[in-house]
Every structure is written in C-alpha cells, then in structure tokens.
Design an enzyme around this catalytic site. Structure first.
Site, mmCIF file in Angstrom:
data_model
loop_
_atom_site.group_PDB
_atom_site.id
_atom_site.type_symbol
_atom_site.label_atom_id
_atom_site.label_comp_id
_atom_site.label_asym_id
_atom_site.label_seq_id
_atom_site.Cartn_x
_atom_site.Cartn_y
_atom_site.Cartn_z
ATOM 1 N N GLU A 1 7.229 19.087 -26.042
ATOM 2 C CA GLU A 1 8.054 20.239 -25.673
ATOM 3 C C GLU A 1 9.268 19.915 -24.805
ATOM 4 O OE1 GLU A 1 5.442 23.157 -23.912
ATOM 5 O OE2 GLU A 1 4.437 23.553 -25.804
ATOM 6 N N GLU B 1 -0.656 22.542 -30.509
ATOM 7 C CA GLU B 1 -1.212 23.428 -29.477
ATOM 8 C C GLU B 1 -1.164 24.859 -29.972
ATOM 9 O OE1 GLU B 1 0.554 23.266 -25.538
ATOM 10 O OE2 GLU B 1 0.629 21.081 -25.633
HETATM 11 C C1 GBH Z 1 2.420 24.507 -23.343
HETATM 12 O O1 GBH Z 1 3.619 25.066 -22.923
HETATM 13 C C2 GBH Z 1 2.212 23.193 -22.659
HETATM 14 O O2 GBH Z 1 2.417 22.119 -23.556
HETATM 15 C C3 GBH Z 1 0.854 23.047 -22.009
HETATM 16 O O3 GBH Z 1 0.878 21.972 -21.123
HETATM 17 C C4 GBH Z 1 0.487 24.348 -21.340
HETATM 18 O O4 GBH Z 1 -0.670 24.249 -20.561
HETATM 19 C C5 GBH Z 1 0.313 25.365 -22.428
HETATM 20 O O5 GBH Z 1 1.432 25.452 -23.247
HETATM 21 C C6 GBH Z 1 0.006 26.769 -21.912
HETATM 22 O O6 GBH Z 1 1.061 27.246 -21.159
HETATM 23 O O7 GBH Z 1 6.919 32.813 -20.996
HETATM 24 O O8 GBH Z 1 6.924 35.036 -22.027
HETATM 25 O O9 GBH Z 1 8.917 33.658 -22.072
HETATM 26 C C7 GBH Z 1 3.979 26.271 -23.547
HETATM 27 C C8 GBH Z 1 5.301 26.776 -23.017
HETATM 28 C C9 GBH Z 1 4.977 29.084 -23.614
HETATM 29 C C10 GBH Z 1 7.154 28.213 -23.107
HETATM 30 C C11 GBH Z 1 5.614 30.342 -24.135
HETATM 31 C C12 GBH Z 1 7.767 29.443 -23.652
HETATM 32 C C13 GBH Z 1 7.555 31.759 -23.999
HETATM 33 C C14 GBH Z 1 6.903 33.023 -23.596
HETATM 34 N N1 GBH Z 1 5.851 27.943 -23.681
HETATM 35 N N2 GBH Z 1 6.900 30.564 -23.480
HETATM 36 S S1 GBH Z 1 7.467 33.678 -22.083
#
Ligand code: GBH
Length: 445
Positions: free
Chosen positions: A169, A353
């Site tokens: 990511e 994931e």
């Molecule tokens: C992942 O990130 C990571 O790889 C992992 O380490 C982490 O534990 C897991 O997901 C759970 O968080 O926040 O409403 O704008 C995911 C990151 C999640 C970033 C969704 C963008 C958009 C929704 N992404 N987010 S919001």
C-alpha cells in the site's frame, strides 16, 4: 452463520490459494533486537495513536512465533502473508543483522516444513528511523537504500520464499504518512505526498529488478490498496469529483506500474505538488509483475468540491459500517476487479487483504462474531462474481490472522479471525476463524 461459495466456484478448486495475513510492526514486539523505525517515533509523540499505545510488545509474536505457526496450521490455510521488518534485518551501516535474519529464516523454514506457502512483503511501513532522519521517502536516496536492503535480504533467504511483494500500500505510506500526517512519520503538506509516492514507486521498480535477478523462481509483485470512488449523484460535477478522487488515491499507484505514466490530473496539480521525475524513472517503475496484490476494505462516495482549489469532497457513508467506520459494500470489490481488468493488462490477482474490524464479545470463551462472518461471506462471494466476469483471481488472504496493533487506532480495533488477549497473550480462534477453516476444508482435493 457460515461462509458459503457456489458449489461450482473456481475458488473451491485446489489451485486457489487461501491464506491469512499480518505485518511485522503490528504483531512482533521484540523491539530491543532491532533498530528504531518511524512507527516507534510516531507512537511516542502525543496525540498520534488514539490509545497512546505502541508496538513494543504487540502480540509478542517475536517470542511466540512457533505457537503462531501452529495456529496458522490449525486454520488449514494454504498460505501465510507476513512482512519483514527492515530495521530488524539491517544494521546502521547497511549490513545484514544475523539475529534478525535468523528470526525470519527459522520462521520461513518452519512454515515451509508444514507446507504453508510463504508470501513475504518487504515493506509494510516500518522504515528505519535513521533513514527518515535523512529525509525518508522524500529523499530519492531512500529508494536506492531500499534496493540494497532487498538485495541483501533476498540473497540471505535463498529459495525459502514462495512470493515477494516489494511494498504494501504505497498510498498509505505516501498520502497518510507524508501528506495528511495521520500515519508515521506524520508529515503534513500537499506538496509532499506525490513526491514521497514517486520515490516509493521508484523503489518498487528498483526492488523488482533485484527480485528478478536474485529470486527469479518466486512470484514477485506488489500489493496496492484500492478504495473505489463513487459519485453521490449522476451529475457531471459529482462524476468528475469521483473521477479525480479515483485518480488521486487509486490510479496514482497502479497506472505508473502498468502504463508507465501518472494519471492525467498530474497536469492540474500546482507545480510545487508535482513529483520530481527524472529521465528513465517511469520505465523503472513499470517492471512486469508476476502478480498484483489487491487490498480492499471499503468504498468512498464523492461530490463536487465545496472549497476553491479542491478537486473533490468526501461524503458521509450511506450503508452500515464496521467498528472502524468503514462502509460495508461488497459490490464495490467486484466492480473494482472488473474495472481494473478492463483498464490494464493485469497479471494474476491475489486479494492480499480483506476483512473487518468488529467489536467482539467473548461469551464463555466463545467469540461469536457473526457480523465478521457475514463480511467474509459477502466479500468472498464478491470475489467469486469478479472471477465469473473474467478476472483472474488466484488467491485470497484474510486480514488478519489475529487482532493486532491497528496503527493510529492502537489496540482498540480488532481485525483478527483469532482473538488476542493483550494481558495474557492468549489466542482464541473466533467463530469467523472456524467458518474460514470450514470453507477451506470443504474444498475438493
Ligand atoms: C491496511 O490498510 C493495512 O495494510 C493493514 O496494515 C491494516 O491493519 C489494515 O488495512 C486495516 O486497517 O478511512 O474511511 O477514508 C488499509 C488502509 C483503509 C486506507 C481504507 C483507506 C479508506 C476508508 N485503507 N481507507 S476511510
């Protein structure tokens, strides 16, 4: 409540890989045996992590790893996705740290001995602090330091690794870390995010070249996160806003890799926000991939900008949400995969994931997390729908094997299919874990 796929689903063929995923900083602890990283520093600052917690102990996986491998085995999964802590395996003068290398080679050997396929991510956000002190991902030099680290560690691992991902990511590292500052290193400023992103993508390309040389027999690629962007109405203004958001948060990271170019909106960014692209960079970034890892959790909805100088405005969510506030919308996962497959010439895709934070109740030692089971059921079926529409998805990883350090949310949000009691470090398989195991076990041989 069960997880159920159509009987004729390709996902029930033995060729499809089911796994569980974790990341080093989120589970390991064991900080005395490694260099400090940017997340140690970030956690120590006030107001960064909601419960003021850190990664000093986490799930104590550094000490409990043998037990955790048995746990993974007991879930009947085909594969385990883990990440390597760069500050654990490299010293201040850029040499290998034998103790850190041994931790991972022992872990990989044990997984291999049990026939569990190893999916290794080389960077899941724990940049060594001394490299941040030299500018971190805003310094182009970090990309070359990363390539040196990849060269050393992949030589040390030899043939132990089934699949390497260069990065997890880049969006999160660049945008959350160097633009809005909610993740380490906490840098804030519109002028920084695109610059950091470019250096991470450059590092990815340089890393891919090293992997092609040092580990040609493993399946090498990258893991990107996607948050599909929907317009709130059919109006051209809202559609344009959603399209801008999509270019900014999603396409920015995959278009350079597949098309050797940034999305068109790069031309509309103010000059001081543009990345510094040197001759040949885009060709380095666009290395061929053996696989693309797709992380999906939720979608976002956009409307036309309300402020001058903005491209889009994010709207409140419309559907039910998980404990972390993310809207549950499985259809976006199908639509995402189908649209990526149309836009690009994709290599085989792995869902690296997918999962949900839910508030778990423990009753008589049982965690009956029905809403998490429902999330997995609907999202696995969404993947199946994409496969039926011609997308070549070959694997799926649940996030996460166990509850862990959820970054800026600390230990308050639980993503595990296994519960962790942070006082006793006891692990308990949740009903979602049992449901996942049941799905995997019923496959044809
Ligand atoms: C992942 O990130 C990571 O790889 C992992 O380490 C982490 O534990 C897991 O997901 C759970 O968080 O926040 O409403 O704008 C995911 C990151 C999640 C970033 C969704 C963008 C958009 C929704 N992404 N987010 S919001």
């Amino acid at each position: 409540t069960v997880i159920k796929l159509p009987l004729n689903s390709k996902m029930l063929s033995p060729k499809f890989t089911f796994g569980v995923a974790t990341a080093s900083f989120q589970i390991e602890g064991g900080i005395d045996d490694r260099l400090p990283c940017i997340w140690d520093t970030f956690c120590a600052k006030e107001g960064t992590v909601v419960d003021n917690s850190d990664g000093k102990v986490a799930c104590d996986h550094y000490n409990l790893w043998q037990q955790d491998v048995e746990l993974i085995e007991s879930l009947s999964v085909d594969a385990y996705r883990l990440s390597i802590s760069w500050p654990r395996v490299i010293t201040l003068d850029g040499q290998l740290n034998p103790k850190g290398v041994k931790f991972y080679t022992d872990l990989l050997d044990t997984l291999n001995a049990k026939g569990i396929k190893t999916f290794v991510t080389l960077y899941h956000w724990d940049l060594p602090q001394h490299l941040e002190d030299q500018g971190g991902w805003l310094n182009r030099e970090t990309a070359y330091k990363y390539a040196e680290y990849v060269d050393l560690i992949t030589k040390a691992f030899g043939t132990r690794v089934h699949s390497y991902a260069t990065f997890n990511e880049p969006f999160c590292s660049a945008f959350l870390g160097y633009e809005i500052g909610v993740h380490a290193p906490g840098v804030v400023g519109k002028e920084f995010g695109r610059k950091a992103a470019h250096h991470i993508l450059l590092a990815h390309g340089l890393g891919m070249k090293v992997l092609q040389k040092n580990s040609p027999d493993s399946m090498n690629g990258i893991v990107l996160n996607f948050t599909p962007c929907y317009p709130s109405t059919d109006s051209p203004e809202d559609k344009l806003a959603a399209d801008y958001a999509d270019q900014y948060i999603n396409q920015w990271y995959c278009k350079p890799i597949f098309d050797a170019a940034y999305p068109a909106m790069i031309d509309e960014l103010p000059d001081n926000c543009k990345p510094v692209i040197l001759d040949g960079d885009m060709e380095i970034i666009a290395q061929p991939l053996d696989f693309l890892g797709v992380n999906y959790y939720t979608r976002l909805t956009y409307t036309a900008p309300t402020e001058v100088g903005e491209f889009y405005t994010e709207l409140e969510h419309l559907y039910p949400r998980t404990d972390i506030g993310w809207e549950i919308y499985p259809k976006a996962l199908t639509e995402l995969l189908v649209s990526l497959n149309k836009l690009y010439k994709l290599p085989p895709v792995y869902i690296a994931e997918n999962g949900a934070a839910m508030p778990d109740k423990v009753e008589n030692g049982v965690i009956n997390d029905l809403d998490r089971i429902d999330y997995y059921n609907t999202h696995l079926n969404a993947v199946n729908d994409a496969i039926e529409q011609g997308v070549n998805v070959q694997g799926y990883f649940a996030w996460s094997l166990m509850d862990n350090f959820e970054w800026a949310e600390g230990y308050l949000k639980r993503f595990g299919i296994v519960r962790v009691d942070y006082v006793t470090q006891e692990r308990t398989i949740k009903n979602s874990g049992h449901a996942y195991k049941a799905l995997i076990s019923q496959r044809q041989k």
